[in-house]
Scaffold this motif. Structure first.
Motif, PDB file in Angstrom:
ATOM      1  N   LEU A   1      39.571  40.962  54.647  1.00  0.00           N
ATOM      2  CA  LEU A   1      40.012  41.914  53.963  1.00  0.00           C
ATOM      3  C   LEU A   1      40.678  42.567  52.836  1.00  0.00           C
ATOM      4  O   LEU A   1      40.255  43.984  52.749  1.00  0.00           O
ATOM      5  N   ALA A   2      40.607  41.161  52.387  1.00  0.00           N
ATOM      6  CA  ALA A   2      40.926  41.882  51.267  1.00  0.00           C
ATOM      7  C   ALA A   2      39.361  42.128  50.086  1.00  0.00           C
ATOM      8  O   ALA A   2      39.657  43.179  49.786  1.00  0.00           O
ATOM      9  N   ARG A   3      38.457  41.546  50.895  1.00  0.00           N
ATOM     10  CA  ARG A   3      36.616  42.166  49.891  1.00  0.00           C
ATOM     11  C   ARG A   3      36.564  43.430  50.420  1.00  0.00           C
ATOM     12  O   ARG A   3      36.364  43.873  49.855  1.00  0.00           O
ATOM     13  N   VAL A   4      36.926  43.867  51.641  1.00  0.00           N
ATOM     14  CA  VAL A   4      36.380  45.323  52.596  1.00  0.00           C
ATOM     15  C   VAL A   4      37.291  46.032  51.312  1.00  0.00           C
ATOM     16  O   VAL A   4      37.059  47.199  50.613  1.00  0.00           O
ATOM     17  N   LEU A   5      37.982  45.841  50.697  1.00  0.00           N
ATOM     18  CA  LEU A   5      39.363  46.820  50.087  1.00  0.00           C
ATOM     19  C   LEU A   5      38.870  46.918  49.139  1.00  0.00           C
ATOM     20  O   LEU A   5      38.342  47.905  47.953  1.00  0.00           O
ATOM     21  N   PHE A   6      38.091  46.184  47.563  1.00  0.00           N
ATOM     22  CA  PHE A   6      38.122  46.055  46.721  1.00  0.00           C
ATOM     23  C   PHE A   6      36.123  46.848  46.988  1.00  0.00           C
ATOM     24  O   PHE A   6      36.515  47.194  46.374  1.00  0.00           O
ATOM     25  N   ARG A   7      35.776  46.196  47.341  1.00  0.00           N
ATOM     26  CA  ARG A   7      34.274  46.421  47.583  1.00  0.00           C
ATOM     27  C   ARG A   7      34.431  48.016  48.069  1.00  0.00           C
ATOM     28  O   ARG A   7      33.853  49.266  47.470  1.00  0.00           O
ATOM     29  N   ASP A   8      35.429  48.446  49.176  1.00  0.00           N
ATOM     30  CA  ASP A   8      34.838  49.693  49.237  1.00  0.00           C
ATOM     31  C   ASP A   8      35.991  51.405  48.436  1.00  0.00           C
ATOM     32  O   ASP A   8      35.946  52.413  48.180  1.00  0.00           O
ATOM     33  N   VAL A   9      36.629  50.200  47.428  1.00  0.00           N
ATOM     34  CA  VAL A   9      36.988  51.408  46.343  1.00  0.00           C
ATOM     35  C   VAL A   9      35.889  50.940  45.560  1.00  0.00           C
ATOM     36  O   VAL A   9      36.247  51.987  43.561  1.00  0.00           O
ATOM     37  N   GLY A  10      34.739  50.417  45.029  1.00  0.00           N
ATOM     38  CA  GLY A  10      33.818  50.235  43.677  1.00  0.00           C
ATOM     39  C   GLY A  10      34.001  49.019  42.809  1.00  0.00           C
ATOM     40  O   GLY A  10      33.485  49.387  41.720  1.00  0.00           O
ATOM     41  N   ILE A  11      34.916  48.287  43.054  1.00  0.00           N
ATOM     42  CA  ILE A  11      34.572  46.804  42.343  1.00  0.00           C
ATOM     43  C   ILE A  11      33.234  45.721  42.674  1.00  0.00           C
ATOM     44  O   ILE A  11      33.236  45.475  44.193  1.00  0.00           O
ATOM     45  N   ARG A  12      33.033  46.067  41.424  1.00  0.00           N
ATOM     46  CA  ARG A  12      32.018  44.595  41.387  1.00  0.00           C
ATOM     47  C   ARG A  12      32.553  43.064  42.382  1.00  0.00           C
ATOM     48  O   ARG A  12      33.572  42.351  41.847  1.00  0.00           O
ATOM     49  N   THR A  13      32.764  42.719  43.232  1.00  0.00           N
ATOM     50  CA  THR A  13      32.955  41.531  43.816  1.00  0.00           C
ATOM     51  C   THR A  13      32.552  40.660  44.854  1.00  0.00           C
ATOM     52  O   THR A  13      31.159  40.570  45.292  1.00  0.00           O
ATOM     53  N   GLU A  14      32.284  39.559  43.995  1.00  0.00           N
ATOM     54  CA  GLU A  14      31.804  37.745  44.212  1.00  0.00           C
ATOM     55  C   GLU A  14      33.272  36.961  45.057  1.00  0.00           C
ATOM     56  O   GLU A  14      34.115  37.030  44.324  1.00  0.00           O
ATOM     57  N   THR A  15      32.209  36.549  45.948  1.00  0.00           N
ATOM     58  CA  THR A  15      33.141  35.682  46.840  1.00  0.00           C
ATOM     59  C   THR A  15      32.823  34.209  46.901  1.00  0.00           C
ATOM     60  O   THR A  15      31.694  33.999  46.136  1.00  0.00           O
TER      61      THR A  15
ATOM     62  N   LEU B   1      45.998  47.365  45.076  1.00  0.00           N
ATOM     63  CA  LEU B   1      44.743  47.864  44.448  1.00  0.00           C
ATOM     64  C   LEU B   1      45.143  48.101  43.629  1.00  0.00           C
ATOM     65  O   LEU B   1      44.156  47.943  41.990  1.00  0.00           O
ATOM     66  N   ARG B   2      46.617  48.344  43.499  1.00  0.00           N
ATOM     67  CA  ARG B   2      47.003  49.185  42.071  1.00  0.00           C
ATOM     68  C   ARG B   2      46.956  47.710  40.598  1.00  0.00           C
ATOM     69  O   ARG B   2      46.231  48.488  39.732  1.00  0.00           O
ATOM     70  N   HIS B   3      47.828  47.293  41.165  1.00  0.00           N
ATOM     71  CA  HIS B   3      48.045  46.373  40.543  1.00  0.00           C
ATOM     72  C   HIS B   3      46.271  45.529  39.623  1.00  0.00           C
ATOM     73  O   HIS B   3      45.958  45.932  38.377  1.00  0.00           O
TER      74      HIS B   3
END
Length: 274
Positions: A180-194, A261-263
């Protein structure tokens, strides 16, 4: 084969004709009923004493469990328990108080729930995107399904949203909340590595924009003092290396994702440590 064994193989409850198809004679069924080994649930339906109520309800509806109602049977991640049972039904009979699935099965039917690929296909076409995603990803990570198999059975306009869900499936998650966290980050355009390895720190859940570590802490974080100390030392080493660290919990990801996401965005705007 006797009636009791046949019913055990069928999940504890089945139609009379299904029991007979296992080679059990009508006289053997009557004998098992008299002995109390099996019960007549209703006309045409037999069951073992104490049979699973979900299975009993499905068979009485002449249906098979599927989608969210079958997720637990396969150990799939499930974001929310269904408020109504999800049934696959192949006849014209519609049970009330359920979600009815009628997509033709891609694999031979099982009793009293459909095969795993069909559980996932039904979920992709039925549930909200995040709920179907976590189900598919849990099976995919275990190696129980391939995305190619699911895509082959999701053709046409109806499968467009489901194919989009499949495009977000990844192997990097170790739990439902990490997905869930990964999808939330990527959906708002944050470059996310896992699952990123950092020398001196170890493997971290996420690395955002190359400098912000995100760790998702489960219940063990509270209950294991040694793990608590280890994680604090990891955080200290990460900060010593110029990285930033934020930690979130299940409630943050599931119940207050906007605040999380705000934080994250506030920290990303400030930039990395010098």
């Amino acid at each position: 084969m006797d009636a009791e064994l046949a019913l055990r193989q069928l999940g504890g409850v089945a139609l009379n004709r299904q029991v007979q198809s296992r080679g059990v004679s009508e006289s053997a069924i009557r004998a098992a009923l008299r002995a109390g080994c099996i019960e007549r649930v209703e006309r045409g339906v037999l069951g073992l004493p104490g049979a699973d109520p979900e299975f009993v309800a499905a068979v009485k509806a002449r249906s098979l469990l599927t989608c969210a109602s079958a997720a637990g049977r396969y150990g799939l991640w499930l974001l929310h328990q269904p408020t109504e049972p999800h049934y696959w039904q192949s006849n014209g009979r519609r049970a009330t108080g359920c979600v009815s699935h009628r997509l033709p099965l891609s694999q031979p039917r099982r009793e009293p729930f459909v095969a795993l690929p069909d559980v996932l296909l039904h979920a992709l076409l039925c549930l909200p995107a995040l709920e179907s995603l976590v189900m598919v990803e849990s099976a995919f990570i275990r190696g129980d399904i391939t995305l190619e198999y699911l895509r082959r059975h999701l053709v046409g306009n109806r499968g467009g949203r489901a194919r989009e869900v499949l495009s977000k499936v990844d192997r990097g998650a170790g739990s439902l909340i990490e997905t869930l966290a990964r999808v939330l980050f990527r959906d708002v355009g944050i470059r996310t590595e896992t699952q990123v390895w950092i020398d001196g720190v170890g493997t971290v859940d996420f690395l955002l924009e190359g400098f912000l570590i995100i760790e998702i802490d489960g219940l063990a974080f509270y209950l294991n003092p040694r793990q608590f100390k280890k994680d604090r030392r990891r955080d200290n080493e990460a900060i010593r290396q110029g990285l930033l660290v934020l930690r979130f919990f299940y409630d943050d990801v599931v119940h207050t994702p906007d605040a999380m996401l705000r934080h994250v965005r506030e920290v990303l705007r400030r930039g990395r440590l010098v």
